[in-house]
Design an enzyme around this catalytic site. Structure first.
Site, PDB file in Angstrom:
ATOM      1  N   ARG A 131       1.243  -1.108  -0.183  1.00 46.78           N
ATOM      2  CA  ARG A 131      -0.108  -0.072   0.196  1.00 46.78           C
ATOM      3  C   ARG A 131       0.589   1.003   0.320  1.00 46.78           C
ATOM      4  NH1 ARG A 131      -3.470  -2.636  -2.224  1.00 46.78           N
ATOM      5  NH2 ARG A 131      -5.546  -2.888  -0.787  1.00 46.78           N
ATOM      6  N   GLU A 152      -4.332   7.771  -4.664  1.00 52.84           N
ATOM      7  CA  GLU A 152      -4.784   7.353  -5.918  1.00 52.84           C
ATOM      8  C   GLU A 152      -5.521   7.265  -5.990  1.00 52.84           C
ATOM      9  OE1 GLU A 152      -4.570   2.978  -5.394  1.00 52.84           O
ATOM     10  OE2 GLU A 152      -2.531   2.764  -4.349  1.00 52.84           O
ATOM     11  N   HIS A 191      -1.940   0.735  -9.468  1.00 51.14           N
ATOM     12  CA  HIS A 191      -2.507  -0.848  -8.632  1.00 51.14           C
ATOM     13  C   HIS A 191      -2.824  -1.577 -10.050  1.00 51.14           C
ATOM     14  CE1 HIS A 191      -4.080  -0.924  -4.510  1.00 51.14           C
ATOM     15  NE2 HIS A 191      -4.047  -1.727  -5.499  1.00 51.14           N
TER      16      HIS A 191
HETATM   17  N1  NDP Z   1      -0.504  -3.670  -5.023  1.00 51.56           N
HETATM   18  C1  NDP Z   1      -2.042  -4.631  -5.655  1.00 51.56           C
HETATM   19  O1  NDP Z   1      -2.432  -4.658  -6.001  1.00 51.56           O
HETATM   20  C2  NDP Z   1      -1.996  -5.521  -4.263  1.00 51.56           C
HETATM   21  C3  NDP Z   1      -1.750  -5.549  -3.107  1.00 51.56           C
HETATM   22  N2  NDP Z   1      -1.766  -6.246  -1.851  1.00 51.56           N
HETATM   23  C4  NDP Z   1      -1.662  -5.566  -0.727  1.00 51.56           C
HETATM   24  O2  NDP Z   1      -0.746  -6.265   0.109  1.00 51.56           O
HETATM   25  C5  NDP Z   1      -0.887  -6.631   0.802  1.00 51.56           C
HETATM   26  C6  NDP Z   1      -0.642  -8.399   1.091  1.00 51.56           C
HETATM   27  O3  NDP Z   1      -1.480  -9.349   0.926  1.00 51.56           O
HETATM   28  P1  NDP Z   1      -0.901 -10.940   1.084  1.00 51.56           P
HETATM   29  O4  NDP Z   1       0.491 -11.008   0.977  1.00 51.56           O
HETATM   30  O5  NDP Z   1      -2.226 -11.450   0.686  1.00 51.56           O
HETATM   31  O6  NDP Z   1      -1.264 -10.821   3.278  1.00 51.56           O
HETATM   32  P2  NDP Z   1      -0.127 -11.690   3.759  1.00 51.56           P
HETATM   33  O7  NDP Z   1      -1.562 -11.439   5.878  1.00 51.56           O
HETATM   34  O8  NDP Z   1      -0.470 -12.940   3.671  1.00 51.56           O
HETATM   35  O9  NDP Z   1       1.019 -11.512   4.485  1.00 51.56           O
HETATM   36  C7  NDP Z   1       1.075 -10.307   5.148  1.00 51.56           C
HETATM   37  C8  NDP Z   1       2.393  -9.790   5.127  1.00 51.56           C
HETATM   38  O10 NDP Z   1       3.211  -8.593   6.354  1.00 51.56           O
HETATM   39  C9  NDP Z   1       3.471  -8.667   7.357  1.00 51.56           C
HETATM   40  N3  NDP Z   1       3.028  -7.494   8.630  1.00 51.56           N
HETATM   41  C10 NDP Z   1       2.441  -7.047   8.559  1.00 51.56           C
HETATM   42  N4  NDP Z   1       2.608  -6.339   9.513  1.00 51.56           N
HETATM   43  C11 NDP Z   1       3.474  -6.356   9.831  1.00 51.56           C
HETATM   44  C12 NDP Z   1       4.806  -5.088  10.495  1.00 51.56           C
HETATM   45  N5  NDP Z   1       4.206  -4.727  11.516  1.00 51.56           N
HETATM   46  N6  NDP Z   1       6.354  -5.534  10.051  1.00 51.56           N
HETATM   47  C13 NDP Z   1       6.882  -6.584   9.574  1.00 51.56           C
HETATM   48  N7  NDP Z   1       5.590  -6.868   8.930  1.00 51.56           N
HETATM   49  C14 NDP Z   1       4.475  -7.069   9.037  1.00 51.56           C
HETATM   50  C15 NDP Z   1       2.531  -9.663   8.026  1.00 51.56           C
HETATM   51  O11 NDP Z   1       3.800 -10.704   8.421  1.00 51.56           O
HETATM   52  P3  NDP Z   1       3.701 -12.068   9.328  1.00 51.56           P
HETATM   53  O12 NDP Z   1       3.679 -13.515   8.503  1.00 51.56           O
HETATM   54  O13 NDP Z   1       4.493 -11.954  10.686  1.00 51.56           O
HETATM   55  O14 NDP Z   1       1.927 -12.175  10.365  1.00 51.56           O
HETATM   56  C16 NDP Z   1       2.570 -10.792   6.555  1.00 51.56           C
HETATM   57  O15 NDP Z   1       3.939 -11.509   6.460  1.00 51.56           O
HETATM   58  C17 NDP Z   1      -2.544  -6.605   1.605  1.00 51.56           C
HETATM   59  O16 NDP Z   1      -2.141  -6.709   2.132  1.00 51.56           O
HETATM   60  C18 NDP Z   1      -2.106  -5.093   0.374  1.00 51.56           C
HETATM   61  O17 NDP Z   1      -2.572  -4.643   0.869  1.00 51.56           O
HETATM   62  C19 NDP Z   1      -3.028  -7.414  -2.228  1.00 51.56           C
HETATM   63  C20 NDP Z   1      -2.895  -7.745  -3.483  1.00 51.56           C
HETATM   64  C21 NDP Z   1      -3.018  -7.172  -5.108  1.00 51.56           C
HETATM   65  O1  LIG Z   2      -4.904  -3.957  -3.407  1.00 50.78           O
HETATM   66  C1  LIG Z   2      -5.676  -5.223  -3.939  1.00 50.78           C
HETATM   67  C2  LIG Z   2      -5.725  -6.080  -2.923  1.00 50.78           C
HETATM   68  O2  LIG Z   2      -6.490  -7.168  -3.553  1.00 50.78           O
HETATM   69  O3  LIG Z   2      -5.780  -5.840  -2.115  1.00 50.78           O
END
Ligand code: NDP
Ligand SMILES: O=CC(=O)O
EC number: 1.1.1.79
Length: 324
Positions: free
Chosen positions: A237, A266, A285
């Protein structure tokens, strides 16, 4: 009688038909203040909402006293006030998993495009600048065998690690709140603290959700700690990075380049400084934006709402405590 729902995103025809079969649907073109007023009756009777984008906060929930479920066509849910939903017992459903591989592809595309200056040099070719054999002013930097840092080793981080490890022989460092055994075993990823990740990564890839803890997690101080000439990729994000600090780091040469799919605002304003920098690849995005994946997300969101309103939720729920 079928439950009433408000749909604030256009769905493919077959999915709209499925939604109509279960619910009385009022379709609106977004959660704008005007629509909240114009469709006040629909919100007053809505037991479900389905869509993407737009804030779902206490003031919206006050207008929808019968709401039982919200279904977002996204995995990220930072635009929802989850605390307010919990207080009212509203289930929040999202679409993880279906988009993971596609977003990891986008991140790898940003790594390659930023390192090899794909967008910039393609524009130069179109502008007629390719008049003779190219020289070093057209060169990029290697990706293969460079150190890839992943900030956020969740579903998307893991899929990115797979690509980088097997496809590009990149050693992988990562930081998350906890260790991820699968990443360590399958991709030989090494856990480290944030400072080490900043100092050692040639490519720092961010796949974090936006939370109070991650807002501006990467600011001036963190950028200053990055390896000179490193590349920063963000598909989590926008507000995870302090954008003004990033612009300064790109201008003063601290960073070699940035590949960005997400921004603090955005759509990115056309007068953004980022768009004036040749070493920035800016995407609108599009992390999950393929026909197949966007269809899958919409399908999952429809099924999620049906499950939530028929009491059959077994996955994709953000706040399962509400079900108990
Ligand atoms: N650009 C785009 O179009 C898209 C963007 N996204 C973004 O990607 C994000 C991640 O998606 P996804 O991988 O499925 O989500 P997950 O919940 O599977 O992964 C999130 C990761 O972030 C880590 N995390 C959260 N908070 C912290 C912190 N304070 N410090 C360090 N690590 C942290 C988590 O740690 P831990 O494993 O230790 O809990 C986890 O490893 C979504 O929330 C969204 O915002 C998603 C889809 C599309
Ligand atoms: O940014 C996209 C999402 O699925 O989150």
């Amino acid at each position: 009688m079928k439950p009433s729902v408000v749909l604030y995103k256009t769905l493919p025809d077959d999915l709209r038909t499925r939604l109509d079969a279960h619910f009385n649907v009022t379709a609106i073109d977004g959660l704008t203040p005007e629509n909240l007023e114009k469709y006040a009756d629909a919100f007053r009777s809505a037991e479900g909402i389905l869509g993407a984008g737009g804030k779902v906060d206490a003031s919206l929930l006050d207008k929808a006293p019968k709401l039982r479920a919200a279904s977002t066509v996204s995995v990220g849910y930072d635009n929802f006030d989850v605390e307010a939903l919990n207080q009212r017992g509203v289930i929040l459903m999202h679409t993880p998993t279906v988009l993971t591989e596609t977003v990891a592809d986008t991140m790898m595309a940003l790594v390659l495009a930023s390192a090899r200056r794909v967008v910039e040099v393609a524009e130069r070719v179109k502008a007629g600048e390719w008049q003779r054999s190219i020289g070093p002013d057209w060169f990029g930097i290697d990706v293969h065998h460079k150190k890839l840092g992943i900030l956020g080793m969740g579903r998307i981080g893991l899929a990115l690690a797979q690509r980088a490890h097997f496809g590009f022989s990149m050693p992988i460092l990562y930081n998350a709140r906890k260790h991820h055994e699968e990443a360590e075993q399958r991709f030989d990823a090494q856990y480290c603290d944030l400072d080490t990740l900043l100092k050692e990564s040639d490519f720092l890839c961010i796949s974090l959700p936006l939370t109070e803890q991650t807002h501006h997690l990467i600011g001036r101080q963190q950028l200053a700690k990055m390896k000179p000439g490193a590349v920063l990729i963000n598909a989590g994000r926008g507000p995870v990075i302090d954008e003004q600090a990033l612009i300064a780091a790109l201008k003063d040469g601290t960073l070699h380049a940035a590949g960005l799919d997400v921004f603090e605002q955005e759509p990115l304003p056309v007068d953004s400084e980022l768009l004036k920098l040749p070493n920035v690849v800016a995407l609108p995005h599009i992390g999950s934006a393929t026909h197949e994946t966007r269809y899958g997300m919409a399908r999952d969101a429809v099924e999620n709402l049906i499950a939530a309103l028929t009491g059959t939720v077994d996955k994709n729920c953000v706040n399962p405590q509400v079900l108990r």
